[in-house]
Design a protein around this motif. Structure first.
Motif, short mmCIF file in Angstrom:
data_model
loop_
_atom_site.label_atom_id
_atom_site.label_comp_id
_atom_site.label_asym_id
_atom_site.label_seq_id
_atom_site.Cartn_x
_atom_site.Cartn_y
_atom_site.Cartn_z
N CYS A 187 30.42 31.42 47.58
CA CYS A 187 30.58 32.38 48.68
C CYS A 187 29.83 31.92 49.92
O CYS A 187 29.73 32.67 50.91
N THR A 188 29.31 30.71 49.88
CA THR A 188 28.53 30.18 51.00
C THR A 188 29.23 28.97 51.59
O THR A 188 29.46 27.96 50.90
N ILE A 189 29.59 29.05 52.86
CA ILE A 189 30.28 27.96 53.53
C ILE A 189 29.32 26.81 53.79
O ILE A 189 28.19 27.01 54.22
N LYS A 236 43.33 34.56 52.90
CA LYS A 236 43.03 34.13 51.53
C LYS A 236 41.63 33.54 51.44
O LYS A 236 40.93 33.72 50.44
N PHE A 237 41.22 32.83 52.50
CA PHE A 237 39.87 32.25 52.52
C PHE A 237 38.82 33.36 52.44
O PHE A 237 37.86 33.27 51.68
N VAL A 238 39.03 34.41 53.23
CA VAL A 238 38.03 35.48 53.31
C VAL A 238 37.98 36.27 52.01
O VAL A 238 36.90 36.59 51.51
N LEU A 239 39.15 36.59 51.43
CA LEU A 239 39.15 37.32 50.17
C LEU A 239 38.49 36.51 49.06
O LEU A 239 37.78 37.05 48.21
N HIS A 240 38.72 35.20 49.08
CA HIS A 240 38.07 34.32 48.09
C HIS A 240 36.55 34.41 48.23
O HIS A 240 35.83 34.54 47.22
N LEU A 241 36.06 34.33 49.46
CA LEU A 241 34.62 34.41 49.69
C LEU A 241 34.07 35.77 49.29
O LEU A 241 32.99 35.87 48.68
N LEU A 242 34.81 36.83 49.62
CA LEU A 242 34.36 38.18 49.24
C LEU A 242 34.30 38.34 47.73
O LEU A 242 33.36 38.95 47.20
N TYR A 243 35.30 37.80 47.04
CA TYR A 243 35.32 37.90 45.59
C TYR A 243 34.08 37.25 44.98
O TYR A 243 33.38 37.84 44.14
N HIS A 244 33.78 36.04 45.42
CA HIS A 244 32.62 35.34 44.86
C HIS A 244 31.31 35.96 45.33
O HIS A 244 30.29 35.87 44.62
N HIS A 245 31.35 36.62 46.48
CA HIS A 245 30.16 37.31 46.97
C HIS A 245 29.81 38.49 46.04
O HIS A 245 28.67 38.60 45.56
N VAL A 246 30.79 39.36 45.77
CA VAL A 246 30.50 40.51 44.90
C VAL A 246 30.32 40.08 43.45
O VAL A 246 29.57 40.72 42.70
#
Length: 297
Positions: A187-189, A236-246
């Protein structure tokens, strides 16, 4: 039933599936992605709760949706055809097709419209009902992480646009966000990876003589988008990051990555869909009025 046992339609069959429903009045929505049929059905039923007989017909790509919209298919009484495509970069590349029944989403893609704090908190609470919403919201810290991702994703997608605009042949919006994050913190770029990609675009443009120096390249990047933020970023990029964040916070329970968007869609509000809903209703109203006039004559 395993995924492999579910029948799949070939490209030709996708284009004529709606014929099997021609005798039943209803609203036929034609969309791009074959694997998003359930997502679109959920969303269209939320957006248009008064529409009876909603059917979703994935076509296997934007080009196929537009071809179907342009084709002179037979009209059936009581059947309304509505075509939906992602915006992608079409408005920026002046490649939008104008057609009354064809609707472009006003952000990059359908996933952009699902980026919603309340929906994310709701998903987490569904997984852990004993948690307080305020605590979940504070833990997720939605605005902070979105702001953290926005700038690097915006810069990356400006480079993606230049790749498409000048036909550079580099992987771009179809790439996975996994190519630009830390392997142990998904979740970290990783800004270094984005910088490396942007440099590769600069080098290509330099080789072709499109830009003569770094300053000229940065000017091209600045002009790529007229707005900042996530409107032109692949959702899709943002949802992927949000998923791994939560997931990293331990708040998404047993939710799998492939079902995350669907779960968010079920919990999200319709605020971001308002312009789309309004445009479709205006079209349906005009279409019905024209049909009534035709019958009267």
């Amino acid at each position: 039933m395993s995924n492999s046992s579910i029948p799949e339609y070939g490209a030709d069959a996708l284009g004529v599936r709606d014929l099997f429903f021609a005798g039943s009045p209803g609203f036929h929505f034609f969309v791009e992605d074959v694997d998003q049929e359930n997502l679109y059905e959920l969303l269209m039923r939320k957006c248009f709760p008064d529409f009876q007989g909603i059917q979703i017909f994935p076509q296997g790509g934007k080009r196929k949706v537009i071809e179907h919209a342009l084709a002179e298919h037979a009209e059936y009484e009581g059947v309304r055809r509505i075509y939906i495509v992602d915006k992608d970069f079409d408005d920026l590349l002046d490649s939008v097709v104008r057609l009354d029944s064809l609707f472009y989403l006003d952000q990059y893609g359908i996933e952009n419209l699902l980026i919603d704090e309340d929906a994310l908190v709701e998903l987490c609470v569904q997984e852990f009902p004993k948690l307080q919403r305020a605590d979940v919201k504070a833990g997720v810290d939605f605005d902070t992480v979105i702001q953290r991702w926005s700038l690097p994703l915006d810069r990356l997608h400006r480079a993606f646009l230049l790749v498409q605009k000048f036909s550079l042949g580099l992987p771009n919006t179809g790439s996975s966000v996994e190519n630009f994050v830390y392997r142990d913190r998904r979740c970290t770029i990783d800004q270094r990876l984005i910088n490396s990609y942007v440099d590769s675009v600069f080098n290509k443009l330099s080789e072709l003589g499109v830009v003569g120096c770094r300053e000229a390249f940065e000017n091209e990047m600045d002009r790529a988008f007229t707005t900042n933020g996530l409107v032109n970023v692949n959702g899709k990029f943002v949802l992927h990051l949000l998923y791994h964040h939560v997931k990293r916070l331990g708040l998404c329970g047993h939710v799998k990555g492939h079902s995350f968007a669907y779960r968010i869609a079920g919990a999200c509000g319709l605020g971001r869909f308002s312009s789309f809903i309004r445009a479709v209703r205006e079209y349906i109203g005009r279409d019905c009025a024209a049909e009534q006039l035709e019958h009267a004559n």
